[in-house]
Design an enzyme around this catalytic site. Structure first.
Site, mmCIF file in Angstrom:
data_model
loop_
_atom_site.group_PDB
_atom_site.id
_atom_site.type_symbol
_atom_site.label_atom_id
_atom_site.label_comp_id
_atom_site.label_asym_id
_atom_site.label_seq_id
_atom_site.Cartn_x
_atom_site.Cartn_y
_atom_site.Cartn_z
ATOM 1 N N LYS A 110 0.843 -1.205 0.000
ATOM 2 C CA LYS A 110 0.000 0.000 0.000
ATOM 3 C C LYS A 110 0.880 1.258 0.000
ATOM 4 C CE LYS A 110 -3.764 -2.572 2.039
ATOM 5 N NZ LYS A 110 -4.412 -3.113 3.241
ATOM 6 N N GLN A 136 -4.887 -2.281 9.435
ATOM 7 C CA GLN A 136 -4.644 -3.569 8.776
ATOM 8 C C GLN A 136 -5.180 -4.709 9.647
ATOM 9 O OE1 GLN A 136 -3.260 -4.005 5.608
ATOM 10 N NE2 GLN A 136 -3.938 -6.121 5.935
ATOM 11 N N ASP A 180 -11.245 2.042 3.725
ATOM 12 C CA ASP A 180 -11.479 0.604 3.530
ATOM 13 C C ASP A 180 -12.978 0.323 3.398
ATOM 14 O OD1 ASP A 180 -9.376 -1.126 3.213
ATOM 15 O OD2 ASP A 180 -8.942 -1.311 5.360
#
Ligand code: NAP
Length: 292
Positions: free
Chosen positions: A53, A97, A120
């Site tokens: 990322k 994460q 997200d």
């Protein structure tokens, strides 16, 4: 003939589009978009995902930062970092994460993320907006699947789409999105309690597989000319490889691909689009913030 839904090539193209937009924005005097990530503990796969990322952020001209926190951090401390990022004007979006260590309540952490920075798309607010067809951050993997289908002009209207898997991050949002007006599919969602799975998957014009089991879907489960999207990604120990492993998906591609009209390879299918979707969501957050 089997056509490839080439996620790698498409991701490069979309990254180029994002990079051009970022260049135009900064040339016009706007600040640089900024994506942050929180990484708890030292799980190898999570570190790789976060590193990818960061790399992709740099490629499109974003700023990126990673908050690396100890495996044994307590929930309250983690919530403080989230609160800090929620209020940091220089951060447009951030991700936590997953998975988190067992002692932390994952949903509580997700719920603490500001919906405006939830790139997200995992918070209840964004999921709710998505289900209602309102403007939302769409979870990255299902968004990537949609992009792959749309940019390859796959006809979806009135087709039967079968989704295997009902996780909050892939199966559930993918099934919802395919049923809505952009795609107009008739959707069947399958899970571990589904009876006669092969009978159902054989009816699929579009089969989306997010089951998390290596090479689970075999040729007898797929109808001729289906469009096949394999979300799975697994590292299989392999002493013949320098890396010590090879990658495979949830589909046994060696026997299934030749039956399909379109298929996503593993690697190089859904994976690259997942990261690109995160970048798109970050740019969306940035533009919304400044009414651009
Ligand atoms: P997950 O949370 O483990 O969900 C798996 C789903 O499959 C569950 O809904 C489960 O049903 C269902 N399932 C399990 N066994 C089944 C069976 N025998 N028959 C029918 N359904 C069954 O996995 P996930 O997070 O959705 O991820 C799925 C796969 O995609 C994994 O391989 C993951 O690594 C991969 N992935 C890839 C990307 C990418 O960017 N390429 C991103 C995310 C995930 P129940 O709900 O009943 O348990």
């Amino acid at each position: 003939m089997t056509n490839i839904l080439d996620g790698k090539a498409l991701s490069l193209q979309i990254k180029d589009e994002i990079a051009n937009e970022v260049r135009a924005l900064t040339a016009a005097g706007h600040r640089t978009p900024h994506l942050a990530a929180i990484l708890v503990g030292d799980d190898g796969a999570s570190q790789t995902y976060v590193a990818n990322k960061e790399k992709s952020s740099a490629e499109v001209g974003f700023l990126s930062s990673v908050y690396r926190l100890a495996e044994n951090i307590d929930e309250a401390e983690l919530l403080k970092v989230i609160d800090f990022l929620n209020h940091d004007d220089e951060v447009d979006g951030f991700i936590v994460q997953l998975p988190l260590p067992k002692h932390i309540d994952e949903q509580k952490i997700i719920n603490a993320i500001s919906p405006d920075k939830d790139v997200d798309g995992f918070t209840p607010i964004n999921i709710g907006r998505m289900v209602l067809g309102q403007e939302a951050f769409i979870p990255a993997t299902p968004k990537g699947i949609c992009t792959l289908l749309q940019r390859n002009n796959i006809e979806t209207e009135g087709k039967h789409c079968v989704v295997i898997g009902r996780s909050n991050i892939v199966g559930t949002p993918a099934a919802n999105l395919m049923s809505r007006k952009t795609f107009n599919c008739t959707v069947t969602m399958c899970h571990s309690r589904t009876r006669n799975l092969p009978e159902i998957t054989r009816q699929a014009d579009i089969l989306i597989v997010a089951i998390g089991k290596p090479e689970f879907v075999t040729a007898d489960m797929v109808k001729d000319d289906a469009v096949l999207v394999d979300v799975g990604i697994h590292r299989i120990p392999d002493s013949s490889k320098k890396s010590g492993y090879h990658l495979c998906g949830d589909v046994k591609h060696s026997e299934v691909d030749s039956k399909c009209s379109w298929v996503t390879p593993v690697p190089g299918g859904v994976g690259p689009l997942t990261i690109v979707s995160l970048l798109q969501n970050t740019l969306q957050a940035y533009k919304k913030k400044y009414n651009l």
